[in-house]
Design a protein around this motif. Structure first.
Motif, mmCIF file in Angstrom:
data_model
loop_
_atom_site.group_PDB
_atom_site.id
_atom_site.type_symbol
_atom_site.label_atom_id
_atom_site.label_comp_id
_atom_site.label_asym_id
_atom_site.label_seq_id
_atom_site.Cartn_x
_atom_site.Cartn_y
_atom_site.Cartn_z
ATOM 1 N N GLY A 96 0.870 -1.303 -0.208
ATOM 2 C CA GLY A 96 -0.106 -0.030 -0.083
ATOM 3 C C GLY A 96 1.008 1.340 -0.163
ATOM 4 O O GLY A 96 1.678 1.448 0.927
ATOM 5 N N ILE A 97 0.523 2.173 -1.019
ATOM 6 C CA ILE A 97 1.661 3.512 -1.088
ATOM 7 C C ILE A 97 0.376 4.504 -1.087
ATOM 8 O O ILE A 97 -0.774 4.320 -1.506
ATOM 9 N N PRO A 98 0.932 5.793 -0.604
ATOM 10 C CA PRO A 98 0.090 7.066 -0.654
ATOM 11 C C PRO A 98 -0.231 7.331 -2.377
ATOM 12 O O PRO A 98 0.362 6.934 -3.087
ATOM 13 N N SER A 99 -1.689 7.796 -2.586
ATOM 14 C CA SER A 99 -2.160 7.914 -3.808
ATOM 15 C C SER A 99 -1.361 9.009 -4.579
ATOM 16 O O SER A 99 -1.372 9.202 -5.821
ATOM 17 N N GLY A 100 -0.904 10.183 -3.904
ATOM 18 C CA GLY A 100 -0.336 11.033 -4.542
ATOM 19 C C GLY A 100 1.415 11.009 -4.827
ATOM 20 O O GLY A 100 1.937 12.058 -5.126
ATOM 21 N N VAL A 101 1.927 9.921 -4.927
ATOM 22 C CA VAL A 101 3.262 9.852 -4.788
ATOM 23 C C VAL A 101 3.574 9.623 -6.410
ATOM 24 O O VAL A 101 2.675 9.501 -7.335
ATOM 25 N N THR A 102 4.739 10.069 -6.680
ATOM 26 C CA THR A 102 5.190 10.292 -8.276
ATOM 27 C C THR A 102 5.679 8.856 -8.760
ATOM 28 O O THR A 102 5.771 7.897 -8.114
ATOM 29 N N GLY A 103 5.824 8.775 -10.067
ATOM 30 C CA GLY A 103 6.324 7.542 -10.797
ATOM 31 C C GLY A 103 7.734 7.154 -10.105
ATOM 32 O O GLY A 103 7.823 5.957 -10.283
ATOM 33 N N GLU A 126 -3.393 3.580 -0.918
ATOM 34 C CA GLU A 126 -3.622 3.209 0.275
ATOM 35 C C GLU A 126 -5.197 3.607 0.699
ATOM 36 O O GLU A 126 -5.936 2.463 1.572
ATOM 37 N N PRO A 127 -5.913 4.574 0.247
ATOM 38 C CA PRO A 127 -7.011 4.865 0.574
ATOM 39 C C PRO A 127 -8.187 3.575 -0.142
ATOM 40 O O PRO A 127 -8.937 3.425 0.651
ATOM 41 N N VAL A 128 -7.617 3.223 -1.266
ATOM 42 C CA VAL A 128 -8.448 1.829 -1.960
ATOM 43 C C VAL A 128 -8.197 0.704 -0.902
ATOM 44 O O VAL A 128 -9.278 -0.110 -0.832
ATOM 45 N N ALA A 129 -6.982 0.305 -0.658
ATOM 46 C CA ALA A 129 -6.711 -0.868 0.205
ATOM 47 C C ALA A 129 -7.347 -0.589 1.735
ATOM 48 O O ALA A 129 -7.967 -1.244 2.317
ATOM 49 N N ALA A 130 -7.386 0.868 2.477
ATOM 50 C CA ALA A 130 -7.941 0.972 3.471
ATOM 51 C C ALA A 130 -9.412 0.757 3.519
ATOM 52 O O ALA A 130 -10.206 0.395 4.362
ATOM 53 N N ALA A 131 -10.025 1.137 2.436
ATOM 54 C CA ALA A 131 -11.581 1.261 2.076
ATOM 55 C C ALA A 131 -11.724 -0.539 2.116
ATOM 56 O O ALA A 131 -12.918 -0.896 2.741
ATOM 57 N N ILE A 132 -11.045 -1.202 1.308
ATOM 58 C CA ILE A 132 -11.294 -2.523 1.527
ATOM 59 C C ILE A 132 -11.285 -3.224 2.941
ATOM 60 O O ILE A 132 -12.081 -4.065 3.332
ATOM 61 N N GLY A 133 -10.124 -2.650 3.474
ATOM 62 C CA GLY A 133 -9.947 -3.213 4.958
ATOM 63 C C GLY A 133 -10.953 -3.112 5.928
ATOM 64 O O GLY A 133 -11.188 -3.651 7.002
ATOM 65 N N ALA A 134 -11.644 -1.674 5.752
ATOM 66 C CA ALA A 134 -12.654 -1.329 6.594
ATOM 67 C C ALA A 134 -14.011 -2.036 6.139
ATOM 68 O O ALA A 134 -15.175 -1.798 6.677
ATOM 69 N N GLY A 135 -14.210 -2.856 5.168
ATOM 70 C CA GLY A 135 -15.348 -3.406 4.834
ATOM 71 C C GLY A 135 -16.303 -2.427 3.968
ATOM 72 O O GLY A 135 -17.359 -2.718 3.806
ATOM 73 N N LEU A 136 -15.809 -1.579 3.162
ATOM 74 C CA LEU A 136 -16.757 -0.785 2.428
ATOM 75 C C LEU A 136 -16.608 -1.568 0.908
ATOM 76 O O LEU A 136 -15.837 -2.130 0.494
ATOM 77 N N PRO A 137 -17.862 -1.586 0.372
ATOM 78 C CA PRO A 137 -18.276 -2.104 -0.821
ATOM 79 C C PRO A 137 -17.606 -1.287 -2.051
ATOM 80 O O PRO A 137 -18.183 -0.831 -2.812
ATOM 81 N N VAL A 138 -16.224 -1.312 -2.091
ATOM 82 C CA VAL A 138 -15.540 -0.874 -3.297
ATOM 83 C C VAL A 138 -15.868 -1.124 -4.674
ATOM 84 O O VAL A 138 -15.742 -0.803 -5.509
ATOM 85 N N ALA A 139 -16.357 -2.700 -4.745
ATOM 86 C CA ALA A 139 -16.618 -3.119 -5.923
ATOM 87 C C ALA A 139 -18.065 -2.789 -6.592
ATOM 88 O O ALA A 139 -18.316 -2.853 -7.763
ATOM 89 N N THR A 314 -4.777 -4.934 1.861
ATOM 90 C CA THR A 314 -3.828 -5.788 0.801
ATOM 91 C C THR A 314 -3.996 -7.168 1.002
ATOM 92 O O THR A 314 -3.975 -7.840 -0.068
ATOM 93 N N GLY A 315 -4.293 -7.650 2.194
ATOM 94 C CA GLY A 315 -4.483 -9.182 2.464
ATOM 95 C C GLY A 315 -5.617 -9.591 1.446
ATOM 96 O O GLY A 315 -5.742 -10.655 1.022
ATOM 97 N N ARG A 316 -6.867 -8.851 1.791
ATOM 98 C CA ARG A 316 -8.003 -9.192 1.010
ATOM 99 C C ARG A 316 -7.878 -9.223 -0.477
ATOM 100 O O ARG A 316 -8.391 -10.018 -1.224
ATOM 101 N N VAL A 317 -6.998 -8.310 -0.813
ATOM 102 C CA VAL A 317 -6.928 -8.172 -2.581
ATOM 103 C C VAL A 317 -6.183 -9.364 -2.869
ATOM 104 O O VAL A 317 -6.142 -10.034 -3.737
ATOM 105 N N LEU A 318 -4.995 -9.748 -1.984
ATOM 106 C CA LEU A 318 -4.220 -11.040 -2.347
ATOM 107 C C LEU A 318 -5.027 -12.260 -2.239
ATOM 108 O O LEU A 318 -4.841 -13.036 -3.147
ATOM 109 N N GLU A 319 -6.067 -12.338 -1.389
ATOM 110 C CA GLU A 319 -6.815 -13.648 -1.360
ATOM 111 C C GLU A 319 -7.867 -13.494 -2.533
ATOM 112 O O GLU A 319 -8.651 -14.842 -2.514
ATOM 113 N N ASN A 320 -8.272 -12.499 -3.076
ATOM 114 C CA ASN A 320 -9.138 -12.393 -3.957
ATOM 115 C C ASN A 320 -8.513 -11.565 -5.323
ATOM 116 O O ASN A 320 -9.246 -10.714 -5.874
ATOM 117 N N ILE A 321 -7.368 -12.305 -5.674
ATOM 118 C CA ILE A 321 -6.458 -11.039 -6.658
ATOM 119 C C ILE A 321 -7.387 -11.326 -8.052
ATOM 120 O O ILE A 321 -7.103 -10.086 -8.799
#
Length: 335
Positions: A96-103, A126-139, A314-321
């Protein structure tokens, strides 16, 4: 393996095991040989207390790698520790990395992970990972707003259909709150204190919004008196600390307002219905949810385990890649 590579703390998630490591992002090295002496909690205890030949370093600043070699040492140490010292393991890693970082900053994170022994590195904002980790329905096609306040950056994002619609990243977060306490103590009480003491004050009596309970809270602070040059103890009250942190907190609130102003109307309606989710270590600051709710007029919920949201994501994404393949913001395939 999922890693939340944070400015203040690094957390590691392993598929099937859950969170297996949570350590401060600090490395103590020998200045002359550049060999690591301690990593994590042990190194954090050395901050501000090192002899001349030892340096306790924080390899990440503002959510990005500031010292590449030290970051690599730290990642290597954590990966080995998770695998019980087995140096032959080459894991797939989601970071997980901040969304505002450069290439360039994204590349530095990938390179550090590959040098540390990863076979395949993928990055997730990080905001996407945090939302998935917090249980928000991002899909789902509904608007979800998340505020992730870490040690170095605050990420504000509106998410829908596995993607970021609007996001803003400000490099004001927990570290700046600590700095504002340090400056206040120096200016008002002529007392010099360190980072660790400032963080302890923030945790003990810090608050973002006035309540009856914190008007009477007091704490004794020990530091070096500027005028006499001798150690001194000063008693401070909760409202003083709230006042000292008001400037960085107002920058965070302004970032939330700016993001809401740019949100498409359909998603804004969803956010009013569902509320805003607060994650990251900064979410633990007393009264922060009340402050944001008061300024925006929208209900603010604090995640069940704000510190672990990014790494759980990040863990949930790994398990549902396969289902969540679109959430990645960059990845490196092995050669």
């Amino acid at each position: 393996m999922g890693i939340d590579l944070g400015t203040a703390n690094t957390l590691v998630y392993v598929s099937g095991k859950g969170i297996v490591l949570q350590e401060p992002s600090v490395v103590a090295i020998d200045k002359y040989t550049r060999e690591p002496i301690a990593v994590g909690e042990e190194a954090k205890n050395m901050l501000g207390r090192c002899p001349g030949n030892v340096a306790a370093l924080r390899p990440l600043r503002d959510g990005v790698i500031a010292d590449f070699d030290t970051a690599e040492i730290m990642l290597k140490h954590f990966i080995r520790r998770v695998h019980e010292g087995n140096a032959l393991v080459s894991p797939r890693i989601v970071i997980g990395i901040p969304s505002g970082v450069t290439g360039v900053e994204r590349r530095a994170v990938m390179d550090a992970a590959i040098q540390a022994g990863a076979r395949d590195v993928r990055l997730i904002d990080e905001p996407v990972a945090a939302a998935i980790g917090a249980g928000l329905p991002v899909a789902e096609p509904t608007g979800n707003m998340i505020i992730d306040i870490g040690g170095g950056t605050t990420e504000v994002a509106v998410l829908s259909l596995q993607g970021t619609v609007i996001s803003e990243s400000v490099r004001i977060a927990g570290d700046e709150l600590n700095d504002s306490i340090i400056q206040y103590m120096k200016k008002v009480h002529n007392l010099v204190i360190g980072e660790r003491t400032a963080e302890e004050i923030k945790i003990q009596i810090g608050s973002a919004y006035p309540t009856d309970a914190d008007e009477d809270t007091i704490v004794e602070v020990r530091g070096l008196h500027l005028l006499s040059g001798l150690p001194r103890t000063v008693t401070i009250k909760g409202p003083e600390i709230r006042e000292s942190m008001s400037e960085p907190l107002s920058i965070i609130v302004d970032a939330v307002k700016r993001t809401l102003e740019r949100t498409p109307p359909e998603l804004a309606a969803d956010i009013i219905d569902r509320g805003i989710m607060l994650a990251g270590g900064g979410a633990l600051l007393k009264g922060l949810d009340t402050l944001i709710s008061h300024e925006t007029g929208i209900v603010v919920h604090v995640a069940a385990d704000p510190l672990s949201c990014v790494v759980l994501g990040t863990g949930r994404v790994l398990e549902n890649i396969k289902q969540l393949d679109r959430v990645f913001s960059g990845y490196s395939r092995p050669m």
